[in-house]
Enzyme design. Structure first.
Site, mmCIF file in Angstrom:
data_model
loop_
_atom_site.group_PDB
_atom_site.id
_atom_site.type_symbol
_atom_site.label_atom_id
_atom_site.label_comp_id
_atom_site.label_asym_id
_atom_site.label_seq_id
_atom_site.Cartn_x
_atom_site.Cartn_y
_atom_site.Cartn_z
ATOM 1 N N SER A 74 0.819 -1.223 0.000
ATOM 2 C CA SER A 74 0.000 0.000 0.000
ATOM 3 C C SER A 74 0.848 1.267 0.000
ATOM 4 C CB SER A 74 -0.881 0.051 1.250
ATOM 5 O OG SER A 74 -1.880 -0.922 1.174
ATOM 6 N N HIS A 89 -3.492 -0.022 -4.850
ATOM 7 C CA HIS A 89 -2.956 -1.246 -5.448
ATOM 8 C C HIS A 89 -3.392 -1.319 -6.904
ATOM 9 C CE1 HIS A 89 -1.339 -3.492 -1.980
ATOM 10 N NE2 HIS A 89 -2.241 -2.828 -1.287
ATOM 11 N N HIS A 105 -5.485 -9.641 -1.811
ATOM 12 C CA HIS A 105 -5.622 -9.860 -0.364
ATOM 13 C C HIS A 105 -6.782 -10.801 -0.064
ATOM 14 C CE1 HIS A 105 -3.776 -5.899 -1.001
ATOM 15 N NE2 HIS A 105 -3.120 -6.117 0.117
ATOM 16 N N TYR A 108 -8.959 -10.362 2.217
ATOM 17 C CA TYR A 108 -10.190 -9.623 2.543
ATOM 18 C C TYR A 108 -10.969 -9.190 1.300
ATOM 19 C CZ TYR A 108 -7.082 -5.574 1.824
ATOM 20 O OH TYR A 108 -6.189 -4.696 1.310
ATOM 21 N N GLU A 109 -10.358 -9.331 0.120
ATOM 22 C CA GLU A 109 -11.099 -9.017 -1.105
ATOM 23 C C GLU A 109 -12.013 -10.177 -1.497
ATOM 24 O OE1 GLU A 109 -8.458 -6.694 -4.089
ATOM 25 O OE2 GLU A 109 -7.083 -7.793 -2.803
ATOM 26 N N ALA A 154 2.614 -2.397 4.055
ATOM 27 C CA ALA A 154 2.337 -1.403 5.089
ATOM 28 C C ALA A 154 1.822 -2.185 6.294
ATOM 29 C CB ALA A 154 1.274 -0.436 4.603
ATOM 30 N N MET A 183 -2.119 -7.244 6.612
ATOM 31 C CA MET A 183 -3.112 -8.105 5.960
ATOM 32 C C MET A 183 -2.570 -8.748 4.679
ATOM 33 S SD MET A 183 -6.397 -5.568 6.416
ATOM 34 C CE MET A 183 -6.653 -4.651 7.959
ATOM 35 N N SER A 184 -1.241 -8.919 4.599
ATOM 36 C CA SER A 184 -0.668 -9.479 3.360
ATOM 37 C C SER A 184 0.592 -10.274 3.674
ATOM 38 C CB SER A 184 -0.342 -8.338 2.384
ATOM 39 O OG SER A 184 0.728 -7.551 2.888
ATOM 40 N N ASN A 239 1.357 3.188 11.114
ATOM 41 C CA ASN A 239 0.507 3.646 12.224
ATOM 42 C C ASN A 239 0.783 2.804 13.453
ATOM 43 O OD1 ASN A 239 -1.046 1.654 10.298
ATOM 44 N ND2 ASN A 239 -1.842 1.307 12.359
ATOM 45 N N HIS A 265 -7.263 4.117 6.400
ATOM 46 C CA HIS A 265 -6.455 3.676 5.250
ATOM 47 C C HIS A 265 -5.759 4.856 4.570
ATOM 48 C CE1 HIS A 265 -5.021 0.996 2.141
ATOM 49 N NE2 HIS A 265 -5.698 1.623 1.196
HETATM 50 N N1 HPA Z 1 -3.395 -3.383 10.961
HETATM 51 C C1 HPA Z 1 -3.492 -4.201 9.893
HETATM 52 N N2 HPA Z 1 -3.010 -3.883 8.705
HETATM 53 C C2 HPA Z 1 -2.387 -2.703 8.554
HETATM 54 C C3 HPA Z 1 -2.268 -1.800 9.619
HETATM 55 C C4 HPA Z 1 -2.803 -2.155 10.899
HETATM 56 O O1 HPA Z 1 -2.722 -1.413 11.887
HETATM 57 N N3 HPA Z 1 -1.613 -0.710 9.126
HETATM 58 C C5 HPA Z 1 -1.343 -0.974 7.819
HETATM 59 N N4 HPA Z 1 -1.823 -2.162 7.470
#
Ligand code: HPA
Length: 278
Positions: free
Chosen positions: A35, A66, A88, A90-91, A118, A215-216, A239, A251
């Site tokens: 990301s 993406h 991903h 989640y898609e 990320a 998530m990847s 973050n 996001h």
């Molecule tokens: N959690 C999950 N996936 C992420 C995060 C997070 O805090 N930041 C960037 N991708």
């Protein structure tokens, strides 16, 4: 859901043929960009750009940040495949589909796979903008791209004791040192998403030894291990993970921090690519 091994192999052959209709480049390395990090692909010289929509059976990427593109060309003097089209869990893709880009990279000739992502920082020392060399991972999505029949060229029970190649990590450390790129090292935990984690989940992840959450990456690393393809992984901490910062997770912030550190990450990745596969 399980897959059929013959159909799976045929799908890969069709995808390979579609790429080969555009380019005969044999990449030494494949790179999957996370990301907000996709712009490294703009640095690829003599690039052939293929939309993943034109590659049969390539799973469709739907996330903002993406682009669904494969870029074949030269980076740091080496032939590369840049995969700007991560998919991903989640898609809604099957676990098997998550390994598709990696199987394609291997079929195109890649000898190593660089994964960037990320991630949320769990380790309190890893603030936004930290680059984290991934030393190991924990699969808390409980999905696996190898579940089902044994895919072509895959082992049934791949060893996972060196998921992020030790020798390659040593090379990456030396490159960071030479180029004065600061980084940390840690364990990445995969959650399926798409909802971010709860503060209680993050406390749990911290207890089991995770430094960053995302998530990847993990399904791709598992797929690569099954194919004997060495992996190097780098997280950009975008973050503080849930409950550790003062703001709700967003996001947009993830994309913004990804952009802010991209020149540091890009310098590191360019150095890594110049050295080639481990
Ligand atoms: N959690 C999950 N996936 C992420 C995060 C997070 O805090 N930041 C960037 N991708």
């Amino acid at each position: 859901m399980t897959f059929d091994a013959d159909t799976d192999a045929q799908h890969l052959d069709q995808a390979l043929a579609a790429v080969r209709a555009h380019s005969d480049l044999e990449p030494e390395l494949a790179l999957v960009l996370g990301s907000g990090l996709g712009e490294l692909a703009d640095d690829v010289e003599d690039a052939t750009v293929i939309s993943t929509a034109d590659v049969p059976h390539y799973p469709t990427s739907t996330v903002q940040g993406h682009a669904g593109r494969l870029v074949l060309g030269t980076l740091s003097g080496k032939p590369v495949l840049v995969i700007q089209g991560r998919v991903h869990f989640y898609e809604g893709h099957s676990a098997r589909s998550l390994g598709f880009p990696v199987r394609l990279a291997k079929a195109l000739g890649a000898k190593g796979l660089v994964l960037t992502n990320a991630a949320g920082g769990i380790n309190p020392d890893f603030g936004p903008g930290t680059l984290m060399l991934i030393t190991d991972h924990i699969n808390l999505a409980f999905a696996n791209p190898l579940a089902g029949p044994v895919g072509r060229g895959e082992g049934r029970f791949p060893d996972m004791s060196n998921p992020y190649d030790e020798e390659w990590r040593e090379q990456a450390r030396n490159i960071a040192l030479t180029n004065r790129i600061s980084y940390r090292e840690g364990v990445y935990v995969w959650t399926g998403g798409p909802s971010y984690e709860t503060p209680a989940e993050i406390r749990y992840f911290a207890h089991v030894g995770a430094d960053a959450v995302g998530m990847s990456t993990v399904p791709e690393a598992i797929q690569a291990a099954a194919l004997g393809l060495p992996v190097l992984g780098i997280s950009t901490i975008t973050n503080p993970a849930a409950g550790l910062g003062s703001e709700p997770l967003d996001h947009g912030d993830v994309l913004e921090v990804g952009r802010a550190v991209r020149s540091r990450l890009a310098a590191w990745v360019r150095g890594i690519v110049a050295e080639g596969a481990p």
